[in-house]
Write a protein that holds these residues in place. Sequence first.
Motif, PDB file in Angstrom:
ATOM      1  N   SER A  36      -7.951 -12.645  -8.069  1.00 43.61           N
ATOM      2  CA  SER A  36      -7.165 -11.530  -7.549  1.00 43.61           C
ATOM      3  C   SER A  36      -7.333 -10.285  -8.418  1.00 43.61           C
ATOM      4  O   SER A  36      -7.485  -9.171  -7.902  1.00 43.61           O
ATOM      5  N   THR A  37      -7.304 -10.469  -9.718  1.00 43.39           N
ATOM      6  CA  THR A  37      -7.462  -9.344 -10.642  1.00 43.39           C
ATOM      7  C   THR A  37      -8.836  -8.712 -10.497  1.00 43.39           C
ATOM      8  O   THR A  37      -8.968  -7.482 -10.476  1.00 43.39           O
ATOM      9  N   MET A  38      -9.864  -9.537 -10.387  1.00 41.40           N
ATOM     10  CA  MET A  38     -11.218  -9.009 -10.239  1.00 41.40           C
ATOM     11  C   MET A  38     -11.371  -8.241  -8.918  1.00 41.40           C
ATOM     12  O   MET A  38     -12.008  -7.186  -8.878  1.00 41.40           O
ATOM     13  N   THR A  40      -8.959  -6.709  -7.256  1.00 38.23           N
ATOM     14  CA  THR A  40      -8.194  -5.469  -7.373  1.00 38.23           C
ATOM     15  C   THR A  40      -8.958  -4.444  -8.200  1.00 38.23           C
ATOM     16  O   THR A  40      -8.997  -3.263  -7.856  1.00 38.23           O
ATOM     17  N   LYS A  41      -9.577  -4.893  -9.270  1.00 36.81           N
ATOM     18  CA  LYS A  41     -10.362  -3.992 -10.114  1.00 36.81           C
ATOM     19  C   LYS A  41     -11.506  -3.385  -9.317  1.00 36.81           C
ATOM     20  O   LYS A  41     -11.740  -2.168  -9.382  1.00 36.81           O
ATOM     21  N   LYS A  42     -12.200  -4.204  -8.559  1.00 36.20           N
ATOM     22  CA  LYS A  42     -13.315  -3.724  -7.752  1.00 36.20           C
ATOM     23  C   LYS A  42     -12.837  -2.697  -6.732  1.00 36.20           C
ATOM     24  O   LYS A  42     -13.464  -1.650  -6.538  1.00 36.20           O
ATOM     25  N   SER A  43     -11.712  -2.970  -6.100  1.00 34.53           N
ATOM     26  CA  SER A  43     -11.153  -2.058  -5.108  1.00 34.53           C
ATOM     27  C   SER A  43     -10.739  -0.732  -5.742  1.00 34.53           C
ATOM     28  O   SER A  43     -11.006   0.342  -5.190  1.00 34.53           O
ATOM     29  N   LEU A  44     -10.099  -0.795  -6.888  1.00 34.69           N
ATOM     30  CA  LEU A  44      -9.676   0.425  -7.572  1.00 34.69           C
ATOM     31  C   LEU A  44     -10.866   1.263  -8.038  1.00 34.69           C
ATOM     32  O   LEU A  44     -10.855   2.495  -7.908  1.00 34.69           O
ATOM     33  N   LEU A  45     -11.888   0.617  -8.557  1.00 35.29           N
ATOM     34  CA  LEU A  45     -13.078   1.344  -8.977  1.00 35.29           C
ATOM     35  C   LEU A  45     -13.756   2.022  -7.792  1.00 35.29           C
ATOM     36  O   LEU A  45     -14.223   3.163  -7.892  1.00 35.29           O
ATOM     37  N   ARG A  46     -13.809   1.336  -6.657  1.00 34.12           N
ATOM     38  CA  ARG A  46     -14.390   1.911  -5.453  1.00 34.12           C
ATOM     39  C   ARG A  46     -13.590   3.134  -5.006  1.00 34.12           C
ATOM     40  O   ARG A  46     -14.159   4.171  -4.656  1.00 34.12           O
TER      41      ARG A  46
END
Length: 68
Positions: A36-38, A40-46
């Motif tokens: 889940s954390t990974m 979310t991180k990918k989504s936020l970076l995008r």
Amino acid sequence: MKFDSWSAFWAMGGYGFYVWLSFGLTLFALVALLVSTMATKKSLLRAVKQKQARAARRKAAQKLENTL
């Protein structure tokens, strides 16, 4: 705690099911949290990259508008 054999270790004095179930559920929860954390991180970076690209396009358009 000392066990006489591997089967005694796995049985944990008759509580093996509960002990190993708790370990399994904890491991599952930790892996789910990691995934889940990974994600979310990918989504936020995008989202940040999209926002930066949009700001750059707006700046370029405004600069072009000022030269006309």
